[in-house]
Design a protein around this motif. Sequence first.
Motif, PDB file in Angstrom:
ATOM      1  N   THR A   1       0.829  -1.206   0.000  1.00  0.00           N
ATOM      2  CA  THR A   1       0.000   0.000   0.000  1.00  0.00           C
ATOM      3  C   THR A   1       0.861   1.254   0.000  1.00  0.00           C
ATOM      4  O   THR A   1       1.901   1.299   0.672  1.00  0.00           O
ATOM      5  N   GLN A   2       0.444   2.270  -0.752  1.00  0.00           N
ATOM      6  CA  GLN A   2       1.081   3.576  -0.670  1.00  0.00           C
ATOM      7  C   GLN A   2       0.014   4.654  -0.440  1.00  0.00           C
ATOM      8  O   GLN A   2      -1.049   4.637  -1.042  1.00  0.00           O
ATOM      9  N   VAL A   3       0.351   5.588   0.460  1.00  0.00           N
ATOM     10  CA  VAL A   3      -0.524   6.730   0.722  1.00  0.00           C
ATOM     11  C   VAL A   3      -0.315   7.757  -0.378  1.00  0.00           C
ATOM     12  O   VAL A   3       0.812   8.204  -0.621  1.00  0.00           O
ATOM     13  N   LEU A   4      -1.399   8.150  -1.054  1.00  0.00           N
ATOM     14  CA  LEU A   4      -1.317   9.160  -2.107  1.00  0.00           C
ATOM     15  C   LEU A   4      -1.610  10.554  -1.582  1.00  0.00           C
ATOM     16  O   LEU A   4      -1.026  11.536  -2.045  1.00  0.00           O
ATOM     17  N   ALA A   5      -2.525  10.647  -0.615  1.00  0.00           N
ATOM     18  CA  ALA A   5      -2.893  11.950  -0.047  1.00  0.00           C
ATOM     19  C   ALA A   5      -3.547  11.732   1.298  1.00  0.00           C
ATOM     20  O   ALA A   5      -4.144  10.679   1.549  1.00  0.00           O
ATOM     21  N   THR A   6      -3.434  12.708   2.177  1.00  0.00           N
ATOM     22  CA  THR A   6      -4.109  12.651   3.475  1.00  0.00           C
ATOM     23  C   THR A   6      -5.219  13.697   3.505  1.00  0.00           C
ATOM     24  O   THR A   6      -5.086  14.785   2.935  1.00  0.00           O
ATOM     25  N   LEU A   7      -6.308  13.346   4.143  1.00  0.00           N
ATOM     26  CA  LEU A   7      -7.491  14.209   4.191  1.00  0.00           C
ATOM     27  C   LEU A   7      -7.894  14.419   5.644  1.00  0.00           C
ATOM     28  O   LEU A   7      -8.675  13.636   6.199  1.00  0.00           O
ATOM     29  N   PRO A   8      -7.348  15.449   6.307  1.00  0.00           N
ATOM     30  CA  PRO A   8      -7.713  15.700   7.702  1.00  0.00           C
ATOM     31  C   PRO A   8      -9.205  16.004   7.839  1.00  0.00           C
ATOM     32  O   PRO A   8      -9.808  16.615   6.953  1.00  0.00           O
ATOM     33  N   ALA A   9      -9.791  15.570   8.938  1.00  0.00           N
ATOM     34  CA  ALA A   9     -11.203  15.844   9.190  1.00  0.00           C
ATOM     35  C   ALA A   9     -11.419  17.341   9.365  1.00  0.00           C
ATOM     36  O   ALA A   9     -10.654  18.010  10.064  1.00  0.00           O
ATOM     37  N   ALA A  10     -12.437  17.869   8.719  1.00  0.00           N
ATOM     38  CA  ALA A  10     -12.743  19.293   8.809  1.00  0.00           C
ATOM     39  C   ALA A  10     -13.884  19.512   9.796  1.00  0.00           C
ATOM     40  O   ALA A  10     -14.806  18.710   9.893  1.00  0.00           O
ATOM     41  N   ALA A  11     -13.794  20.606  10.533  1.00  0.00           N
ATOM     42  CA  ALA A  11     -14.846  20.928  11.496  1.00  0.00           C
ATOM     43  C   ALA A  11     -16.146  21.242  10.761  1.00  0.00           C
ATOM     44  O   ALA A  11     -16.133  21.797   9.667  1.00  0.00           O
ATOM     45  N   GLY A  12     -17.263  20.875  11.364  1.00  0.00           N
ATOM     46  CA  GLY A  12     -18.557  21.156  10.759  1.00  0.00           C
ATOM     47  C   GLY A  12     -19.601  20.177  11.226  1.00  0.00           C
ATOM     48  O   GLY A  12     -19.299  19.217  11.936  1.00  0.00           O
ATOM     49  N   PRO A  13     -20.864  20.382  10.828  1.00  0.00           N
ATOM     50  CA  PRO A  13     -21.953  19.500  11.263  1.00  0.00           C
ATOM     51  C   PRO A  13     -21.723  18.042  10.886  1.00  0.00           C
ATOM     52  O   PRO A  13     -22.043  17.136  11.655  1.00  0.00           O
ATOM     53  N   GLY A  14     -21.170  17.800   9.689  1.00  0.00           N
ATOM     54  CA  GLY A  14     -20.922  16.424   9.269  1.00  0.00           C
ATOM     55  C   GLY A  14     -19.934  15.729  10.183  1.00  0.00           C
ATOM     56  O   GLY A  14     -20.131  14.567  10.569  1.00  0.00           O
ATOM     57  N   THR A  15     -18.863  16.430  10.535  1.00  0.00           N
ATOM     58  CA  THR A  15     -17.869  15.861  11.446  1.00  0.00           C
ATOM     59  C   THR A  15     -18.461  15.628  12.826  1.00  0.00           C
ATOM     60  O   THR A  15     -18.192  14.607  13.469  1.00  0.00           O
ATOM     61  N   ASP A  16     -19.289  16.545  13.285  1.00  0.00           N
ATOM     62  CA  ASP A  16     -19.935  16.378  14.589  1.00  0.00           C
ATOM     63  C   ASP A  16     -20.789  15.115  14.615  1.00  0.00           C
ATOM     64  O   ASP A  16     -20.794  14.380  15.611  1.00  0.00           O
ATOM     65  N   ARG A  17     -21.512  14.857  13.526  1.00  0.00           N
ATOM     66  CA  ARG A  17     -22.335  13.644  13.466  1.00  0.00           C
ATOM     67  C   ARG A  17     -21.474  12.393  13.485  1.00  0.00           C
ATOM     68  O   ARG A  17     -21.791  11.414  14.157  1.00  0.00           O
ATOM     69  N   LEU A  18     -20.367  12.429  12.749  1.00  0.00           N
ATOM     70  CA  LEU A  18     -19.479  11.273  12.726  1.00  0.00           C
ATOM     71  C   LEU A  18     -18.853  11.027  14.097  1.00  0.00           C
ATOM     72  O   LEU A  18     -18.700   9.879  14.529  1.00  0.00           O
ATOM     73  N   LEU A  19     -18.479  12.106  14.789  1.00  0.00           N
ATOM     74  CA  LEU A  19     -17.924  11.958  16.134  1.00  0.00           C
ATOM     75  C   LEU A  19     -18.958  11.366  17.081  1.00  0.00           C
ATOM     76  O   LEU A  19     -18.640  10.493  17.907  1.00  0.00           O
TER      77      LEU A  19
END
Length: 348
Positions: free
Chosen positions: A293-311
């Motif tokens: 496996t190789q990592v191509l890109a990282t996508l940090p979690a962004a603050a917002g309602p969607g992230t709050d629901r996932l948390l």
Amino acid sequence: MTTPSLLDDALDILRALDPRAPRRSADRALDPLRADHPDARMRLVGHREALEDSVHHGLLITEPGVGTTSLSWTPVTAVPWSLRGTQRTAESMLLRVNGEPLEIEEAMAYLDVMWEQTALLERLIAVCLVRQELAEHPVRLDAAELQQAMDAFRRARGLLTPEATEEWMRARALGHTALEDLVEREAAVAELKRRILAEQAPDVAALDRARVAWVRFADRSDADAFASVVATRIAEDGTDAVGAFASAAAGAYAVSATVTGVEFGEVAAEVVDHGGPGTVSGPTRDGDGWRVTQVLATLPAAAGPGTDRLLADAAFERWLAGRRRDARIEWFWGSADKTPTAAAAARP
């Protein structure tokens, strides 16, 4: 904990309950008792009598690690709690289609495939755990909050007119009271998730994602050789780790029959140890083969309602896992030992 004063107060409340009152109204009658006895775990349970559509209530008072006191009261015109549950012939029947009956036992045999779908079974267990939690620690909604929850429920299902709502209810054989109960339960679960999140908030980094590339091999030796070639090319090229991986993958795919596929996807960053772009890992076992496996890109979690629901969902799933681990689970049909939860519960 189960003191004479608690039992006296509880019995007074049970005697005063209206057997035809909505469930939420009956449960609210316990609020003064819970306020006067905050250390007691209490749960109101009910048995609905289909013939007259009345509910007989019982109260369970649990002392953790000690036992449970069961308390009930029955008027002279009703059947006592201990004598209820006698099964009528129709009660073993699940449904009838064009006069053809299907009994519960037969239906369970047809649904035995469910025992291969453990995620569904875990959801059934979760329903019981959540119901128990909400019975012991109720979520209260006032009229305005219930209306907001009803509006959100209808919007989420595209029920934007009274006619659409009525049609949706008819298709599910739901009356207005049943719909209100359904909406209130859904809103109560959402509030329970927020409550759990406030008590045990997960790290936002747990929601970070990574875009990755996989090269899959049938043989471990070829996977090891590929990983070695990639490491050598990265060392030589320095800055173009992604390009080195891609060119090595193309070469391996062209000459080796053991390469079973090159794929791209997105995974939780913790799966690749939060490695930055260009990071290579593996070989790791992948079914009958191996993958690098190789990592191509990282996508940090962004603050917002969607992230709050996932948390909130992540905290809720952790809470459920802990409750499942400590629960006593009894299945009454199917091969219960097929499920991980049931097997774990059966261990001494």
